[in-house]
Scaffold this motif. Sequence first.
Motif, PDB file in Angstrom:
ATOM      1  N   SER A 140      11.112  -1.685  -8.572  1.00  0.00           N
ATOM      2  CA  SER A 140      12.506  -1.606  -9.036  1.00  0.00           C
ATOM      3  C   SER A 140      13.177  -2.973  -8.967  1.00  0.00           C
ATOM      4  CB  SER A 140      13.283  -0.593  -8.203  1.00  0.00           C
ATOM      5  OG  SER A 140      13.416  -1.028  -6.860  1.00  0.00           O
ATOM      6  N   GLU A 141      12.809  -3.772  -7.968  1.00  0.00           N
ATOM      7  CA  GLU A 141      13.383  -5.115  -7.847  1.00  0.00           C
ATOM      8  C   GLU A 141      12.802  -6.054  -8.903  1.00  0.00           C
ATOM      9  OE1 GLU A 141      12.580  -6.258  -3.855  1.00  0.00           O
ATOM     10  OE2 GLU A 141      14.089  -4.907  -2.969  1.00  0.00           O
ATOM     11  N   VAL A 142      11.497  -5.974  -9.109  1.00  0.00           N
ATOM     12  CA  VAL A 142      10.842  -6.861 -10.074  1.00  0.00           C
ATOM     13  C   VAL A 142      11.287  -6.543 -11.502  1.00  0.00           C
ATOM     14  CG1 VAL A 142       8.617  -7.510 -11.094  1.00  0.00           C
ATOM     15  CG2 VAL A 142       8.843  -7.300  -8.608  1.00  0.00           C
ATOM     16  N   LEU A 143      11.350  -5.259 -11.826  1.00  0.00           N
ATOM     17  CA  LEU A 143      11.706  -4.839 -13.184  1.00  0.00           C
ATOM     18  C   LEU A 143      13.204  -4.632 -13.361  1.00  0.00           C
ATOM     19  CD1 LEU A 143       8.801  -2.284 -13.802  1.00  0.00           C
ATOM     20  CD2 LEU A 143       8.964  -4.654 -14.594  1.00  0.00           C
ATOM     21  N   ARG A 144      13.962  -4.869 -12.298  1.00  0.00           N
ATOM     22  CA  ARG A 144      15.430  -4.740 -12.325  1.00  0.00           C
ATOM     23  C   ARG A 144      15.857  -3.331 -12.750  1.00  0.00           C
ATOM     24  NH1 ARG A 144      13.962  -9.705 -14.055  1.00  0.00           N
ATOM     25  NH2 ARG A 144      14.898 -11.510 -13.018  1.00  0.00           N
ATOM     26  N   ILE A 145      15.332  -2.353 -12.019  1.00  0.00           N
ATOM     27  CA  ILE A 145      15.641  -0.950 -12.281  1.00  0.00           C
ATOM     28  C   ILE A 145      16.403  -0.385 -11.096  1.00  0.00           C
ATOM     29  CG2 ILE A 145      14.690   1.355 -12.701  1.00  0.00           C
ATOM     30  CD1 ILE A 145      12.273   0.052 -13.935  1.00  0.00           C
ATOM     31  N   ASP A 146      17.534   0.243 -11.369  1.00  0.00           N
ATOM     32  CA  ASP A 146      18.312   0.904 -10.330  1.00  0.00           C
ATOM     33  C   ASP A 146      17.676   2.263 -10.054  1.00  0.00           C
ATOM     34  OD1 ASP A 146      20.138   1.852  -8.559  1.00  0.00           O
ATOM     35  OD2 ASP A 146      21.759   2.127 -10.012  1.00  0.00           O
ATOM     36  N   HIS A 147      16.947   2.361  -8.939  1.00  0.00           N
ATOM     37  CA  HIS A 147      16.179   3.582  -8.672  1.00  0.00           C
ATOM     38  C   HIS A 147      17.007   4.690  -8.037  1.00  0.00           C
ATOM     39  CE1 HIS A 147      16.023   1.225  -4.935  1.00  0.00           C
ATOM     40  NE2 HIS A 147      15.846   2.362  -4.301  1.00  0.00           N
ATOM     41  N   SER A 148      18.343   4.531  -8.011  1.00  0.00           N
ATOM     42  CA  SER A 148      19.185   5.571  -7.412  1.00  0.00           C
ATOM     43  C   SER A 148      19.381   6.765  -8.347  1.00  0.00           C
ATOM     44  CB  SER A 148      20.559   4.989  -7.041  1.00  0.00           C
ATOM     45  OG  SER A 148      21.209   4.480  -8.200  1.00  0.00           O
ATOM     46  N   GLY A 149      19.291   6.543  -9.669  1.00  0.00           N
ATOM     47  CA  GLY A 149      19.502   7.621 -10.632  1.00  0.00           C
ATOM     48  C   GLY A 149      18.223   8.378 -10.938  1.00  0.00           C
ATOM     49  N   PRO A 150      18.350   9.629 -11.430  1.00  0.00           N
ATOM     50  CA  PRO A 150      17.157  10.434 -11.741  1.00  0.00           C
ATOM     51  C   PRO A 150      16.336   9.871 -12.893  1.00  0.00           C
ATOM     52  CG  PRO A 150      19.165  11.532 -12.491  1.00  0.00           C
ATOM     53  CD  PRO A 150      19.596  10.366 -11.667  1.00  0.00           C
ATOM     54  N   LYS A 151      16.993   9.311 -13.905  1.00  0.00           N
ATOM     55  CA  LYS A 151      16.256   8.749 -15.030  1.00  0.00           C
ATOM     56  C   LYS A 151      15.385   7.578 -14.590  1.00  0.00           C
ATOM     57  CE  LYS A 151      19.565   9.951 -18.675  1.00  0.00           C
ATOM     58  NZ  LYS A 151      20.399   9.412 -19.785  1.00  0.00           N
ATOM     59  N   GLN A 152      15.970   6.687 -13.799  1.00  0.00           N
ATOM     60  CA  GLN A 152      15.230   5.527 -13.325  1.00  0.00           C
ATOM     61  C   GLN A 152      14.075   5.949 -12.418  1.00  0.00           C
ATOM     62  OE1 GLN A 152      18.491   5.832 -13.432  1.00  0.00           O
ATOM     63  NE2 GLN A 152      18.966   4.341 -15.041  1.00  0.00           N
ATOM     64  N   GLN A 185       0.809  -1.215   0.000  1.00  0.00           N
ATOM     65  CA  GLN A 185       0.000   0.000   0.000  1.00  0.00           C
ATOM     66  C   GLN A 185       0.844   1.268   0.000  1.00  0.00           C
ATOM     67  OE1 GLN A 185      -3.275  -0.157  -0.408  1.00  0.00           O
ATOM     68  NE2 GLN A 185      -3.098  -2.405  -0.432  1.00  0.00           N
ATOM     69  N   SER A 186       2.014   1.228   0.585  1.00  0.00           N
ATOM     70  CA  SER A 186       2.882   2.401   0.662  1.00  0.00           C
ATOM     71  C   SER A 186       3.536   2.653  -0.695  1.00  0.00           C
ATOM     72  CB  SER A 186       3.944   2.194   1.736  1.00  0.00           C
ATOM     73  OG  SER A 186       4.939   3.192   1.661  1.00  0.00           O
ATOM     74  N   ILE A 187       3.518   3.899  -1.144  1.00  0.00           N
ATOM     75  CA  ILE A 187       4.117   4.243  -2.438  1.00  0.00           C
ATOM     76  C   ILE A 187       5.633   4.048  -2.442  1.00  0.00           C
ATOM     77  CG2 ILE A 187       4.559   6.155  -4.043  1.00  0.00           C
ATOM     78  CD1 ILE A 187       1.770   7.138  -3.561  1.00  0.00           C
ATOM     79  N   PRO A 188       6.370   4.493  -1.418  1.00  0.00           N
ATOM     80  CA  PRO A 188       7.821   4.215  -1.413  1.00  0.00           C
ATOM     81  C   PRO A 188       8.124   2.718  -1.462  1.00  0.00           C
ATOM     82  CG  PRO A 188       7.305   5.915   0.181  1.00  0.00           C
ATOM     83  CD  PRO A 188       5.999   5.367  -0.292  1.00  0.00           C
ATOM     84  N   ALA A 189       7.349   1.928  -0.712  1.00  0.00           N
ATOM     85  CA  ALA A 189       7.563   0.478  -0.733  1.00  0.00           C
ATOM     86  C   ALA A 189       7.218  -0.107  -2.096  1.00  0.00           C
ATOM     87  CB  ALA A 189       6.721  -0.189   0.356  1.00  0.00           C
ATOM     88  N   LEU A 190       6.196   0.461  -2.734  1.00  0.00           N
ATOM     89  CA  LEU A 190       5.811  -0.008  -4.068  1.00  0.00           C
ATOM     90  C   LEU A 190       6.898   0.326  -5.085  1.00  0.00           C
ATOM     91  CD1 LEU A 190       3.579  -1.381  -5.704  1.00  0.00           C
ATOM     92  CD2 LEU A 190       2.522   0.871  -6.026  1.00  0.00           C
ATOM     93  N   GLN A 191       7.511   1.498  -4.951  1.00  0.00           N
ATOM     94  CA  GLN A 191       8.622   1.862  -5.834  1.00  0.00           C
ATOM     95  C   GLN A 191       9.797   0.891  -5.678  1.00  0.00           C
ATOM     96  OE1 GLN A 191       9.396   5.952  -4.743  1.00  0.00           O
ATOM     97  NE2 GLN A 191       8.285   6.732  -6.532  1.00  0.00           N
ATOM     98  N   THR A 192      10.109   0.574  -4.441  1.00  0.00           N
ATOM     99  CA  THR A 192      11.209  -0.352  -4.193  1.00  0.00           C
ATOM    100  C   THR A 192      10.911  -1.731  -4.769  1.00  0.00           C
ATOM    101  OG1 THR A 192      11.776   0.844  -2.151  1.00  0.00           O
ATOM    102  CG2 THR A 192      12.643  -1.391  -2.402  1.00  0.00           C
TER     103      THR A 192
END
Length: 208
Positions: free
Chosen positions: A43-55, A33-40
């Motif tokens: 990022s794991e499921v889609l293999r996206i490095d969410h540390s960069g601005p583009k990601q 339910q939490s948006i930050p947790a959903l982002q994390t």
Amino acid sequence: MEIKMKMPQEPKAKVMLWTDINYHEMEKLNKIQSIPALQTALSEVLRIDHSGPKQGILLNLYVQTMLYCREMHFKPVQTSTLLSIIISIHKVNVETVFNNIANCHTYCKELLLCHSVRRPPCSIDLYKLEEVTSIYEYIYNSYMRHYRLYKSVFTPQIKLDLSVTYLDTLDQNVAATSESNDETQDLCLSPTKSEDGLQGKCLFHTSN
């Protein structure tokens, strides 16, 4: 740095059931339910490095798509498919630096058609007509309206350094220079008689 520029292509739409997110992953995502947790989690499921601005821009797009699917009360397979559709449209957009918005728009409509009409194996009736209409409006407002923004962020910037040489003018200048040199070398007055009857001498000469 030399960059190979790919010309716009016309992608072929296909059915995208469980293409990027499988059933078990979708079940886990729907429980968050939490948006930050959903982002994390995304990022794991889609293999996206969410540390960069583009990601971060992509993750924000995918999270908003998840929230939209929840508002529409979509089934897990419908949510997973819509995420894959948006991911696929984005890949087509950023595969070239050239303007291909017409190709993206056509590809989007063909993908929706593939998932709204039952014609196995080319297409399935995953979404109803009213759902397709709503999905098209969502994709247009969330992505297609910002097409140039995604293009500029995710593709390299190309600068054209243009220099022009006119061959006709260059040939004329070379010919004129050559004629001038020939005239200078041959510029010697032929002997003539002066008024007093004396023979004149050469007034000009060339030096080697």
